[in-house]
Design a protein around this motif. Structure first.
Motif, mmCIF file in Angstrom:
data_model
loop_
_atom_site.group_PDB
_atom_site.id
_atom_site.type_symbol
_atom_site.label_atom_id
_atom_site.label_comp_id
_atom_site.label_asym_id
_atom_site.label_seq_id
_atom_site.Cartn_x
_atom_site.Cartn_y
_atom_site.Cartn_z
ATOM 1 N N GLN A 109 54.157 21.241 -25.418
ATOM 2 C CA GLN A 109 54.214 21.826 -24.230
ATOM 3 C C GLN A 109 52.717 22.170 -23.602
ATOM 4 O OE1 GLN A 109 57.442 24.468 -23.966
ATOM 5 N NE2 GLN A 109 58.954 22.886 -23.792
ATOM 6 N N ILE A 110 52.206 22.843 -24.685
ATOM 7 C CA ILE A 110 50.785 23.364 -24.437
ATOM 8 C C ILE A 110 49.664 22.299 -24.165
ATOM 9 C CG2 ILE A 110 48.864 24.447 -25.419
ATOM 10 C CD1 ILE A 110 50.830 26.218 -26.887
ATOM 11 N N GLN A 111 50.040 21.080 -24.980
ATOM 12 C CA GLN A 111 49.177 19.866 -24.699
ATOM 13 C C GLN A 111 49.538 19.366 -23.439
ATOM 14 O OE1 GLN A 111 49.720 17.041 -27.739
ATOM 15 N NE2 GLN A 111 48.012 15.517 -26.951
ATOM 16 N N THR A 112 50.701 19.191 -23.152
ATOM 17 C CA THR A 112 51.224 18.622 -21.755
ATOM 18 C C THR A 112 50.335 19.531 -20.460
ATOM 19 O OG1 THR A 112 53.175 17.669 -22.758
ATOM 20 C CG2 THR A 112 52.961 17.812 -20.185
ATOM 21 N N ASN A 113 50.677 20.890 -20.750
ATOM 22 C CA ASN A 113 50.100 21.576 -19.590
ATOM 23 C C ASN A 113 48.472 21.657 -19.544
ATOM 24 O OD1 ASN A 113 52.767 22.436 -19.181
ATOM 25 N ND2 ASN A 113 52.701 24.348 -20.422
ATOM 26 N N GLU A 114 47.933 21.668 -20.580
ATOM 27 C CA GLU A 114 46.420 21.641 -20.474
ATOM 28 C C GLU A 114 46.122 20.294 -20.326
ATOM 29 O OE1 GLU A 114 45.242 22.231 -24.707
ATOM 30 O OE2 GLU A 114 45.363 24.389 -24.567
ATOM 31 N N THR A 115 46.729 18.984 -20.394
ATOM 32 C CA THR A 115 46.445 17.789 -19.865
ATOM 33 C C THR A 115 46.512 17.745 -18.259
ATOM 34 O OG1 THR A 115 47.189 16.684 -21.900
ATOM 35 C CG2 THR A 115 46.795 15.417 -19.623
ATOM 36 N N GLY A 116 47.621 18.606 -17.959
ATOM 37 C CA GLY A 116 47.730 18.653 -16.343
ATOM 38 C C GLY A 116 46.615 19.543 -15.672
ATOM 39 N N GLU A 175 42.014 20.229 -12.393
ATOM 40 C CA GLU A 175 40.437 20.728 -12.195
ATOM 41 C C GLU A 175 39.647 19.425 -11.647
ATOM 42 O OE1 GLU A 175 40.123 24.200 -15.587
ATOM 43 O OE2 GLU A 175 39.576 22.020 -16.333
ATOM 44 N N SER A 176 39.887 18.329 -12.275
ATOM 45 C CA SER A 176 39.416 16.850 -11.834
ATOM 46 C C SER A 176 39.694 16.820 -10.202
ATOM 47 C CB SER A 176 39.638 15.734 -12.667
ATOM 48 O OG SER A 176 39.184 15.783 -13.766
ATOM 49 N N ARG A 177 40.804 16.728 -9.784
ATOM 50 C CA ARG A 177 41.050 16.603 -8.535
ATOM 51 C C ARG A 177 40.358 17.947 -7.346
ATOM 52 N NH1 ARG A 177 45.350 13.617 -7.099
ATOM 53 N NH2 ARG A 177 46.279 15.089 -5.609
ATOM 54 N N PHE A 178 40.389 19.135 -8.117
ATOM 55 C CA PHE A 178 39.707 20.306 -7.246
ATOM 56 C C PHE A 178 38.287 19.965 -7.050
ATOM 57 C CE2 PHE A 178 37.387 24.266 -7.374
ATOM 58 C CZ PHE A 178 37.884 24.691 -6.095
ATOM 59 N N GLY A 179 37.724 19.372 -8.150
ATOM 60 C CA GLY A 179 36.246 19.033 -8.240
ATOM 61 C C GLY A 179 36.077 17.912 -7.160
ATOM 62 N N ARG A 181 43.437 22.325 -3.547
ATOM 63 C CA ARG A 181 43.201 23.800 -3.242
ATOM 64 C C ARG A 181 42.989 24.614 -4.717
ATOM 65 N NH1 ARG A 181 47.663 26.131 0.208
ATOM 66 N NH2 ARG A 181 48.898 25.225 -1.403
ATOM 67 N N SER A 182 42.348 25.514 -4.753
ATOM 68 C CA SER A 182 42.029 26.395 -5.884
ATOM 69 C C SER A 182 43.172 26.916 -6.405
ATOM 70 C CB SER A 182 40.710 27.240 -5.730
ATOM 71 O OG SER A 182 41.148 28.462 -4.784
ATOM 72 N N ALA A 183 43.984 27.428 -5.567
ATOM 73 C CA ALA A 183 45.308 27.954 -5.981
ATOM 74 C C ALA A 183 46.130 27.031 -6.903
ATOM 75 C CB ALA A 183 46.132 28.504 -4.841
ATOM 76 N N ASP A 184 46.242 25.903 -6.715
ATOM 77 C CA ASP A 184 46.888 24.833 -7.558
ATOM 78 C C ASP A 184 46.239 24.862 -9.010
ATOM 79 O OD1 ASP A 184 48.344 24.232 -5.422
ATOM 80 O OD2 ASP A 184 47.358 22.425 -4.846
ATOM 81 N N VAL A 185 44.937 25.094 -9.154
ATOM 82 C CA VAL A 185 44.366 25.270 -10.244
ATOM 83 C C VAL A 185 44.854 26.360 -10.973
ATOM 84 C CG1 VAL A 185 42.347 24.911 -11.585
ATOM 85 C CG2 VAL A 185 42.471 23.492 -9.457
#
Length: 509
Positions: A188-195, A200-204, A209-213
């Motif tokens: 689950q940690i690997q899945t969440n870190e991938t998400g 972060e890429s979509r935010f860049g 929005r930053s709130a989603d990150v």
């Protein structure tokens, strides 16, 4: 003539006093201590077709678990203390049984007189014996009580061994579940870190929005926090298992695996009457009740007159040359009967009678609890299976919901908060399902324990199994309970085994 008259008068007086004392000593009426239902108890609500083995934990087919239980039977300090209690109880039975035999003592007495004239000295030596005639069975009742208590202590030992095997099994499977939780949390940690990386890429790119990150980062931290909790629980379980094995908790590290086993087939519950004869805790309380009844019989008998017999053979000499010449034989008897003791003996009868009633009620309660433990385990297993089925359905629905919301979020038809909630629900349900499977295993362990009887507690020979436990160099398991010499029937001075066998209940000899 006067001497003859005096002897006749003395004899008549003795006979009159004996009759008076026998009448005055009285009898204690045996009161009813309680009642139990005599009808056949109803069958259990469910039963399997496979009889559980005596070493019930072997039904799981886990050689590592078998090895751990075997180690605990050889190293656990609580079980070793129970062995010593059994040893002490057997010694106490032999001590009480010695009163059924006469006492024989050697006697040497030397007296010297010094003063005016020639000195004089007398040397006497010989043997002195005494014996209390057990007219009313007081001594025999005490011996029977101690034999029954020894048998109850033996049953208590087996109850402790069963409880120990259950604790080892619970701890072992809890450790497996903890390792399974850690493996799941890593996924689950690997899945969440991938998400998080995707967000972060979509935010860049300015797509979200930053709130989603920040929400995704919070999900990662929450999963990491759950992993820390499980890691702490795993270490505590290792400490617990090490102590149960009689090892130092500072160094032991176990490797039980991370896959929970499937349940063995449902064991055959059998007849309720068979359960009462099989369970050592029920047998223990029954034997304690019988022992209390024999204590009451002894207390009643102590109110009656008793006869003590004595004899001695002495050689008396004033000079060394006459040392073996003059022999004197003395034989006597003594009749002792209580007349007034301030109510001490009557109070002891009342006390032991109350203890008999107490033990009887404890025995009845233990029987009902035995039935209840079986029925509780059957009911819990039935509904836990249904709960796991519903949890599995929820996991499937949560995964489908999470995938659909993620797709809708990517095309702008859903908020990321909905996606995050679905992911959290899916991961929570996955962890709950693992915990529910462990609970089902623990329920089955309770059922095995509720149905189990005695087993051979002597450690079995096992081949070395790699990967079970790591200990620091130079540290060995503490071997404290070589029980084999104490679990065989011991005999008292009268040649009778100190373990009583009742017609209703069969126990180990």
């Amino acid at each position: 003539m006067f001497s003859l008259y005096r002897r006749n008068l003395f004899g008549s007086l003795c006979r009159f006093c004996s009759i008076l004392l026998l009448a005055g000593s009285g009898c204690a009426n045996r009161e009813s201590v309680g009642t139990l239902q005599t009808q056949t108890p109803p069958d259990f609500s469910a039963s399997g077709q496979v009889a559980a083995p005596n070493r019930w934990w072997t039904a799981w087919g886990d050689p590592k678990l078998d090895y751990q239980v075997n180690q605990a039977l050889n190293g656990n300090f609580v079980l070793a203390a129970a062995v010593q209690r059994l040893r002490a109880a057997r010694a106490l039975t032999r001590r009480e049984a010695s009163d059924l035999w006469p006492d024989l003592d050697g006697v040497v007495d030397m007296d010297s007189t010094y003063g005016p004239g020639a000195s004089a000295g007398v040397t006497a030596w010989g043997f002195d014996t005494s014996y209390q005639v057990d007219l009313w069975g007081e001594i025999a009742s005490r011996v029977d009580a101690e034999r029954l208590r020894t048998a109850a202590t033996n049953a208590e030992y087996h109850a402790i061994a069963l409880t120990l095997s259950a604790e080892i099994s619970r701890t072992w499977f809890a450790m497996i579940e903890s390792h399974a939780q850690l493996r799941l949390l890593d996924e689950q940690i690997q899945t969440n870190e991938t998400g998080l990386a995707l967000q972060e890429s979509r935010f860049g790119l300015g797509m979200i929005r930053s709130a989603d990150v920040l929400r995704q980062r919070q999900l990662v931290e929450s999963t990491l926090e759950q992993k820390v909790v499980v890691q702490a629980q795993t270490e505590l379980l290792e400490h617990q298992l090490a102590v149960l094995l009689g090892q130092m908790p500072q160094t032991a590290q176990f490797r039980p695996g991370d896959v929970l086993p499937d349940l063995p087939p449902m064991p055959e519950t059998g007849l309720p009457s068979e359960l009462l004869q099989r369970r050592p805790d029920v047998r223990r309380d029954y034997l304690a009740f019988q022992a209390a009844d024999r204590d009451l019989a002894s207390a009643i008998s102590s109110q009656y007159p008793r006869i003590n017999l004595g004899a001695s053979v002495l050689n008396v000499a004033e000079h060394p040359e006459t040392l073996f010449r003059d022999w004197f034989v003395s034989i006597g008897g003594q009749l002792i009967a209580p007349i007034f003791d301030g109510g001490q003996r009557r109070a002891e009868v009342d006390r032991t009678s109350a203890v008999v009633s107490e033990r009887f009620n404890q025995y009845g309660e233990t029987m009902l609890q035995a039935f209840r433990e079986v029925e509780d385990s059957l009911a819990q297993e039935k509904y836990q299976r249904q709960r796991i089925e519903h949890l599995n359905n929820q996991v499937v629905l949560a995964r489908q919901s999470s995938e659909q919301l993620r797709e809708q979020y990517l095309i702008g038809d859903a908020e990321y908060l909905d996606v995050l909630s679905a992911i959290q629900a899916q991961q929570r349900l996955q962890r709950e399902t693992l915990s529910a499977r462990l609970e089902l295993i623990l329920i089955r362990i309770n059922l095995y324990l509720a149905l189990a009887g005695d087993f051979d507690t002597r450690p079995q020979e096992f081949p070395e199994i790699q990967g079970i436990v790591e200990v620091s160099e130079g540290l060995e398991s503490l071997n404290v309970s070589d029980v084999s010499e104490f679990l065989d029937g011991a005999e008292g001075p009268d040649g009778v085994s100190t373990v009583e066998i009742s017609p209703e209940i069969v126990i180990d000899e």
